[in-house]
Design an enzyme around this catalytic site. Structure first.
Site, PDB file in Angstrom:
ATOM      1  N   ASP A   1       0.858  -1.184   0.000  1.00 22.45           N
ATOM      2  CA  ASP A   1       0.000   0.000   0.000  1.00 22.45           C
ATOM      3  C   ASP A   1       0.895   1.235   0.000  1.00 22.45           C
ATOM      4  O   ASP A   1       1.781   1.371   0.840  1.00 22.45           O
ATOM      5  CB  ASP A   1      -0.908  -0.015   1.243  1.00 22.45           C
ATOM      6  CG  ASP A   1      -2.011   1.017   1.126  1.00 22.45           C
ATOM      7  OD1 ASP A   1      -2.352   1.425  -0.011  1.00 22.45           O
ATOM      8  OD2 ASP A   1      -2.545   1.426   2.169  1.00 22.45           O
TER       9      ASP A   1
ATOM     10  N   HIS B   1      -3.659  13.916   0.464  1.00 16.95           N
ATOM     11  CA  HIS B   1      -3.843  13.058   1.648  1.00 16.95           C
ATOM     12  C   HIS B   1      -2.619  13.130   2.569  1.00 16.95           C
ATOM     13  O   HIS B   1      -2.752  13.294   3.784  1.00 16.95           O
ATOM     14  CB  HIS B   1      -4.086  11.606   1.199  1.00 16.95           C
ATOM     15  CG  HIS B   1      -4.103  10.626   2.334  1.00 16.95           C
ATOM     16  ND1 HIS B   1      -5.127  10.571   3.252  1.00 16.95           N
ATOM     17  CD2 HIS B   1      -3.211   9.675   2.720  1.00 16.95           C
ATOM     18  CE1 HIS B   1      -4.875   9.619   4.140  1.00 16.95           C
ATOM     19  NE2 HIS B   1      -3.712   9.065   3.845  1.00 16.95           N
TER      20      HIS B   1
ATOM     21  N   ARG C   1       1.290  15.961  12.778  1.00 13.93           N
ATOM     22  CA  ARG C   1       2.499  16.730  13.129  1.00 13.93           C
ATOM     23  C   ARG C   1       2.219  18.212  12.912  1.00 13.93           C
ATOM     24  O   ARG C   1       2.802  18.842  12.028  1.00 13.93           O
ATOM     25  CB  ARG C   1       3.688  16.289  12.250  1.00 13.93           C
ATOM     26  CG  ARG C   1       4.113  14.838  12.435  1.00 13.93           C
ATOM     27  CD  ARG C   1       5.318  14.510  11.563  1.00 13.93           C
ATOM     28  NE  ARG C   1       5.065  14.841  10.159  1.00 13.93           N
ATOM     29  CZ  ARG C   1       4.442  14.020   9.307  1.00 13.93           C
ATOM     30  NH1 ARG C   1       4.065  12.833   9.673  1.00 13.93           N
ATOM     31  NH2 ARG C   1       4.228  14.405   8.063  1.00 13.93           N
TER      32      ARG C   1
ATOM     33  N   GLU D   1     -10.273   3.891   3.862  1.00 14.27           N
ATOM     34  CA  GLU D   1      -9.367   4.596   2.970  1.00 14.27           C
ATOM     35  C   GLU D   1      -9.787   4.257   1.548  1.00 14.27           C
ATOM     36  O   GLU D   1      -9.740   3.101   1.122  1.00 14.27           O
ATOM     37  CB  GLU D   1      -7.908   4.217   3.243  1.00 14.27           C
ATOM     38  CG  GLU D   1      -7.453   4.751   4.605  1.00 14.27           C
ATOM     39  CD  GLU D   1      -5.945   4.766   4.805  1.00 14.27           C
ATOM     40  OE1 GLU D   1      -5.227   4.022   4.099  1.00 14.27           O
ATOM     41  OE2 GLU D   1      -5.477   5.530   5.683  1.00 14.27           O
TER      42      GLU D   1
ATOM     43  N   GLU E   1      -9.172   3.917  -2.092  1.00 16.93           N
ATOM     44  CA  GLU E   1      -7.946   3.735  -2.877  1.00 16.93           C
ATOM     45  C   GLU E   1      -8.270   2.996  -4.170  1.00 16.93           C
ATOM     46  O   GLU E   1      -9.333   2.394  -4.302  1.00 16.93           O
ATOM     47  CB  GLU E   1      -6.919   2.909  -2.081  1.00 16.93           C
ATOM     48  CG  GLU E   1      -6.665   3.450  -0.674  1.00 16.93           C
ATOM     49  CD  GLU E   1      -5.420   2.869  -0.005  1.00 16.93           C
ATOM     50  OE1 GLU E   1      -4.629   2.171  -0.674  1.00 16.93           O
ATOM     51  OE2 GLU E   1      -5.259   3.122   1.204  1.00 16.93           O
TER      52      GLU E   1
ATOM     53  N   ASP F   1      -8.926   0.338   2.196  1.00 13.26           N
ATOM     54  CA  ASP F   1      -7.939  -0.033   3.214  1.00 13.26           C
ATOM     55  C   ASP F   1      -8.489   0.387   4.577  1.00 13.26           C
ATOM     56  O   ASP F   1      -8.127   1.432   5.116  1.00 13.26           O
ATOM     57  CB  ASP F   1      -6.616   0.671   2.876  1.00 13.26           C
ATOM     58  CG  ASP F   1      -5.545   0.441   3.924  1.00 13.26           C
ATOM     59  OD1 ASP F   1      -5.610  -0.575   4.627  1.00 13.26           O
ATOM     60  OD2 ASP F   1      -4.648   1.297   4.038  1.00 13.26           O
TER      61      ASP F   1
ATOM     62  N   ARG G   1      -7.828   3.921  13.456  1.00 17.03           N
ATOM     63  CA  ARG G   1      -6.928   5.060  13.707  1.00 17.03           C
ATOM     64  C   ARG G   1      -6.336   5.046  15.106  1.00 17.03           C
ATOM     65  O   ARG G   1      -5.208   5.523  15.308  1.00 17.03           O
ATOM     66  CB  ARG G   1      -7.662   6.372  13.464  1.00 17.03           C
ATOM     67  CG  ARG G   1      -8.214   6.544  12.071  1.00 17.03           C
ATOM     68  CD  ARG G   1      -7.116   6.540  11.035  1.00 17.03           C
ATOM     69  NE  ARG G   1      -7.663   6.718   9.691  1.00 17.03           N
ATOM     70  CZ  ARG G   1      -6.976   6.478   8.576  1.00 17.03           C
ATOM     71  NH1 ARG G   1      -5.723   6.042   8.646  1.00 17.03           N
ATOM     72  NH2 ARG G   1      -7.529   6.662   7.403  1.00 17.03           N
TER      73      ARG G   1
ATOM     74  N   GLN H   1      -3.667   2.350  15.130  1.00 15.94           N
ATOM     75  CA  GLN H   1      -2.587   2.835  14.261  1.00 15.94           C
ATOM     76  C   GLN H   1      -1.747   3.914  14.945  1.00 15.94           C
ATOM     77  O   GLN H   1      -0.514   3.879  14.918  1.00 15.94           O
ATOM     78  CB  GLN H   1      -3.210   3.393  12.969  1.00 15.94           C
ATOM     79  CG  GLN H   1      -2.207   3.906  11.957  1.00 15.94           C
ATOM     80  CD  GLN H   1      -2.899   4.577  10.760  1.00 15.94           C
ATOM     81  OE1 GLN H   1      -4.126   4.638  10.680  1.00 15.94           O
ATOM     82  NE2 GLN H   1      -2.109   5.075   9.827  1.00 15.94           N
TER      83      GLN H   1
ATOM     84  N   TYR I   1       2.280   2.870  15.378  1.00 12.75           N
ATOM     85  CA  TYR I   1       2.932   2.991  14.069  1.00 12.75           C
ATOM     86  C   TYR I   1       4.385   3.472  14.107  1.00 12.75           C
ATOM     87  O   TYR I   1       5.107   3.286  13.125  1.00 12.75           O
ATOM     88  CB  TYR I   1       2.098   3.848  13.115  1.00 12.75           C
ATOM     89  CG  TYR I   1       2.343   5.337  13.174  1.00 12.75           C
ATOM     90  CD1 TYR I   1       1.820   6.091  14.225  1.00 12.75           C
ATOM     91  CD2 TYR I   1       3.064   5.990  12.184  1.00 12.75           C
ATOM     92  CE1 TYR I   1       2.026   7.458  14.270  1.00 12.75           C
ATOM     93  CE2 TYR I   1       3.280   7.351  12.233  1.00 12.75           C
ATOM     94  CZ  TYR I   1       2.755   8.076  13.271  1.00 12.75           C
ATOM     95  OH  TYR I   1       2.961   9.426  13.317  1.00 12.75           O
TER      96      TYR I   1
ATOM     97  N   LYS J   1      -4.142  -1.814  10.352  1.00 11.62           N
ATOM     98  CA  LYS J   1      -4.489  -1.957   8.940  1.00 11.62           C
ATOM     99  C   LYS J   1      -4.762  -3.408   8.544  1.00 11.62           C
ATOM    100  O   LYS J   1      -5.502  -3.661   7.600  1.00 11.62           O
ATOM    101  CB  LYS J   1      -3.300  -1.481   8.078  1.00 11.62           C
ATOM    102  CG  LYS J   1      -2.914  -0.039   8.279  1.00 11.62           C
ATOM    103  CD  LYS J   1      -3.808   0.845   7.460  1.00 11.62           C
ATOM    104  CE  LYS J   1      -3.258   2.255   7.408  1.00 11.62           C
ATOM    105  NZ  LYS J   1      -4.088   3.098   6.540  1.00 11.62           N
TER     106      LYS J   1
ATOM    107  N   THR K   1      -8.903  -5.694   4.226  1.00  7.22           N
ATOM    108  CA  THR K   1      -8.829  -4.777   3.094  1.00  7.22           C
ATOM    109  C   THR K   1      -9.826  -5.297   2.063  1.00  7.22           C
ATOM    110  O   THR K   1      -9.789  -6.473   1.709  1.00  7.22           O
ATOM    111  CB  THR K   1      -7.414  -4.777   2.480  1.00  7.22           C
ATOM    112  OG1 THR K   1      -6.461  -4.471   3.502  1.00  7.22           O
ATOM    113  CG2 THR K   1      -7.296  -3.750   1.360  1.00  7.22           C
TER     114      THR K   1
ATOM    115  N   GLU L   1      -9.891  12.632   7.525  1.00  2.01           N
ATOM    116  CA  GLU L   1      -9.744  13.917   6.827  1.00  2.01           C
ATOM    117  C   GLU L   1     -11.088  14.622   6.694  1.00  2.01           C
ATOM    118  O   GLU L   1     -11.187  15.837   6.923  1.00  2.01           O
ATOM    119  CB  GLU L   1      -9.162  13.687   5.437  1.00  2.01           C
ATOM    120  CG  GLU L   1      -7.727  13.207   5.425  1.00  2.01           C
ATOM    121  CD  GLU L   1      -7.343  12.729   4.039  1.00  2.01           C
ATOM    122  OE1 GLU L   1      -6.877  13.548   3.233  1.00  2.01           O
ATOM    123  OE2 GLU L   1      -7.543  11.526   3.758  1.00  2.01           O
TER     124      GLU L   1
HETATM  125 MN    MN Z   1      -3.943   2.923   2.839  1.00  2.00          MN
END
Ligand code: MN
Length: 418
Positions: free
Chosen positions: A125, A132, A141, A198, A200, A232, A236, A239, A243, A252, A256, A367
């Site tokens: 992935d 994004h 951040r 997600e 994709e 995907d 959160r 993750q 991560y 994740k 999927t 988002e």
């Molecule tokens: Mn993804």
């Protein structure tokens, strides 16, 4: 435009210009390779057994229960077989199927169960949408540059878990894991409270390469069979805690979802476009030298359990496009094999979340709701920051432009269960 002797409803995802490949079964019988046409599936195994692919390739390639042998055969075979399928279905084409009695070769799609169409050895992935990556950088951040320094130099990605890739319609069990809110002193273990999607697209590989010898970007067209939709699913909270420093893992790998039909690059050719300008210019091994953008329009629909009970139709919560993806599929494949790593027939490479820059064009809830701070208001009065049990998410993709027939990808759908 060409016409099929089979009736194809206006606006169908699967007119004769598309002819995507998948794997289906009927009444729990053996799995068969098929091609979607309108409301039907052409049974490629039956066509192969009748000998009507004999001048295209070995019968075994299309009698298999998965696409891998056919994918391994390479582009010349893909094109010959697709041309034969088109001939068999065209008004003025080869009348074998039509004369033999369509019932033996054409199955109603409503009767078929679709399967993951290939054995997926490896799954990658990427993270190739600049919008994004910028959004997530700002969210995670806030006091640093949104994009990390490597992002414009290489298609960032991670290796995912191929064994948990499921097909359209498979229920998604809410994953459990370690959750640690920022202000909590320690994590606990339990069901994810921040379950996300997600949006994709992915590509499926053909012949592949030998260990130690990457696929040059100029050769990508010989190795990419086609595209499909990918969701995907992402937890959160799991993750965010796990991560660093090694990247996505259990947040994740629980599931999927892919759409069942692989739309070939040949079918997508009318919708090929120039990609976005890349600055700085990519290093030589990533210079594709031709257009690798695909103008695929995408949408995300959400229907909650309450909406379903009340007969409220799914609500579109995002609408975006694949055409402006910063790193294209040829660059992704070249980069992923540039160290000599192997791509095999049937491997899946997903794009990463596809987001645009306007409101409502983002491919994930984190988002769309800005980390849950601005929940989506649904038409029946409910609100959603992240997914609740019973929520069903449907991804769709399609291509359309003047003087060309619209083609589509079907759906990648999943309902959250506990
Ligand atoms: Mn993804």
């Amino acid at each position: 435009m060409i016409e099929s002797w089979l009736p194809v409803p206006n606006g169908s995802d699967f007119p004769i210009e598309n002819l995507p490949f998948g794997v289906f079964s009927v009444d729990a019988s053996i799995r068969r390779i098929g091609v979607a046409i309108g409301e039907k599936i052409l049974d490629c195994r039956a066509v192969a057994e009748a000998g009507w692919f004999d001048d295209c390739c070995e019968r075994e390639l299309l009698e298999a229960p998965v696409l891998n042998p056919f994918l391994a055969a390479g582009r010349a075979v893909w094109q010959t077989v697709r041309a034969r399928v088109s001939e068999l279905l065209r008004v003025d084409g080869d009348s074998h199927v039509r004369e033999a009695g369509a019932d033996n070769f054409l199955i109603d799609r409503t009767r078929a169960t679709m399967h993951v169409p290939m054995e997926i050895g490896d799954y990658v992935d990427f993270y190739s949408s600049i919008e994004h990556a910028t959004n997530l950088g700002r969210l995670f951040r806030p006091n640093a540059d949104a994009l990390l320094p490597n992002w414009r130099w290489l298609p960032v990605g991670y290796h995912g878990r191929s064994s948990t890739i499921v097909v359209d319609g498979t229920p998604i069990r809410r994953p459990c894991g370690q959750r640690k809110p920022p202000d909590a002193p320690a994590p606990d273990f339990g069901p994810s409270r921040r379950l996300d999607i997600e949006l994709e697209m992915g590509f499926v590989t053909g012949p592949g390469n030998e260990l130690g010898h990457g696929i040059p970007v100029q050769d990508a067209r010989e190795h990419i069979f086609g595209l499909l939709l990918v969701n995907d699913w992402s937890a959160r909270d799991i993750q965010a805690w796990e991560y660093q420093p090694l990247g996505p893992f259990l947040g994740k790998s629980f599931a999927t979802t892919i759409s069942p039909w692989i739309v070939t690059l040949d079918a997508l050719e009318p919708f090929r476009v120039e990609g976005p300008r890349q600055e700085p210019p990519p290093l030589a091994y990533l210079r594709a030298g031709e257009n690798w953008g695909y103008d695929v329009q995408l949408s995300v629909e959400l229907q909650t359990a309450r909406m379903r009970e009340r007969g409220v139709a799914p609500q579109r919560i995002s609408r975006t496009s694949f055409r402006d993806l910063y790193w294209n599929v040829a660059q992704q494949l070249a980069h992923a094999t540039s160290n000599g790593a192997v791509a095999r027939p049937g491997d899946l490479f997903a794009s990463g979340t596809i987001s645009g820059s306007d409101p409502g064009t983002q491919g994930s809830l984190i988002e769309l709701t800005w980390n849950g701070e601005r929940p989506i208001e649904l038409t029946d009065g409910e609100k959603r920051a992240f997914l609740e049990d019973g929520d069903e998410v449907t991804l769709r993709g399609w291509c359309e432009k003047p003087h060309a027939r619209r083609i589509g990808f079907g759906t990648a759908r999943g309902r959250i269960v506990d």
